[in-house]
Design a protein around this motif. Sequence first.
Motif, mmCIF file in Angstrom:
data_model
loop_
_atom_site.group_PDB
_atom_site.id
_atom_site.type_symbol
_atom_site.label_atom_id
_atom_site.label_comp_id
_atom_site.label_asym_id
_atom_site.label_seq_id
_atom_site.Cartn_x
_atom_site.Cartn_y
_atom_site.Cartn_z
ATOM 1 N N PHE A 1 106.393 -38.139 52.120
ATOM 2 C CA PHE A 1 106.233 -39.812 52.267
ATOM 3 C C PHE A 1 104.615 -39.806 52.613
ATOM 4 C CE2 PHE A 1 110.567 -38.928 53.946
ATOM 5 C CZ PHE A 1 111.173 -39.747 53.220
ATOM 6 N N LYS A 2 104.250 -40.872 51.911
ATOM 7 C CA LYS A 2 102.766 -41.245 51.642
ATOM 8 C C LYS A 2 102.418 -41.964 52.814
ATOM 9 C CE LYS A 2 101.862 -39.629 47.396
ATOM 10 N NZ LYS A 2 102.575 -38.266 47.462
ATOM 11 N N ASN A 3 101.505 -41.729 53.742
ATOM 12 C CA ASN A 3 101.036 -42.616 55.053
ATOM 13 C C ASN A 3 102.186 -43.282 55.786
ATOM 14 O OD1 ASN A 3 98.410 -41.889 54.129
ATOM 15 N ND2 ASN A 3 98.636 -43.398 52.511
ATOM 16 N N PRO A 4 103.184 -42.508 56.220
ATOM 17 C CA PRO A 4 104.407 -43.260 57.148
ATOM 18 C C PRO A 4 103.861 -43.735 58.480
ATOM 19 C CG PRO A 4 104.384 -40.846 57.257
ATOM 20 C CD PRO A 4 103.257 -41.133 56.368
ATOM 21 N N ILE A 5 104.354 -44.611 58.754
ATOM 22 C CA ILE A 5 104.164 -45.265 60.158
ATOM 23 C C ILE A 5 105.064 -44.529 61.007
ATOM 24 C CG2 ILE A 5 104.193 -47.431 61.673
ATOM 25 C CD1 ILE A 5 103.084 -48.936 59.178
ATOM 26 N N ALA A 6 106.201 -44.530 60.553
ATOM 27 C CA ALA A 6 107.334 -44.077 61.384
ATOM 28 C C ALA A 6 106.989 -42.549 61.395
ATOM 29 C CB ALA A 6 108.666 -44.071 60.545
ATOM 30 N N GLU A 7 107.845 -42.139 62.678
ATOM 31 C CA GLU A 7 107.888 -40.545 62.853
ATOM 32 C C GLU A 7 108.914 -39.985 61.901
ATOM 33 O OE1 GLU A 7 107.418 -38.752 66.747
ATOM 34 O OE2 GLU A 7 107.863 -40.950 67.431
ATOM 35 N N ILE A 8 108.748 -39.196 61.090
ATOM 36 C CA ILE A 8 109.708 -38.780 60.320
ATOM 37 C C ILE A 8 110.015 -37.265 60.235
ATOM 38 C CG2 ILE A 8 110.528 -38.661 57.727
ATOM 39 C CD1 ILE A 8 108.862 -40.856 57.021
ATOM 40 N N PHE A 9 111.323 -37.138 60.577
ATOM 41 C CA PHE A 9 112.016 -35.555 60.591
ATOM 42 C C PHE A 9 112.818 -35.237 59.602
ATOM 43 C CE2 PHE A 9 111.104 -37.702 64.866
ATOM 44 C CZ PHE A 9 110.139 -36.810 65.471
ATOM 45 N N GLN A 10 112.281 -34.213 58.601
ATOM 46 C CA GLN A 10 113.040 -34.047 57.605
ATOM 47 C C GLN A 10 113.934 -32.789 57.867
ATOM 48 O OE1 GLN A 10 111.531 -34.843 53.757
ATOM 49 N NE2 GLN A 10 109.312 -34.851 54.721
#
Length: 72
Positions: free
Chosen positions: A45-54
């Motif tokens: 993911f490019k420059n996410p604002i969200a916290e992303i847990f894959q």
Amino acid sequence: MKRNFWENKTIVITGASSGIGLAIAEKLAGVPCKIFTLARNLHDFKNPIAEIFQIQCDISKDEDLLKARKTI
């Protein structure tokens, strides 16, 4: 999609490797929230604002689902 509806929520998206699941994850990555993506293949993911847990997961396998549940 109303952006403010998703702010500060925790969201779980299955099928985030491609198609609709990936499109939803990419769209929500621009919202301040927590996203748990379940996918066979992980995505950059490019420059996410969200916290992303894959979570690498095949939802047809019980052991993968148990691992994902513990993580979430």
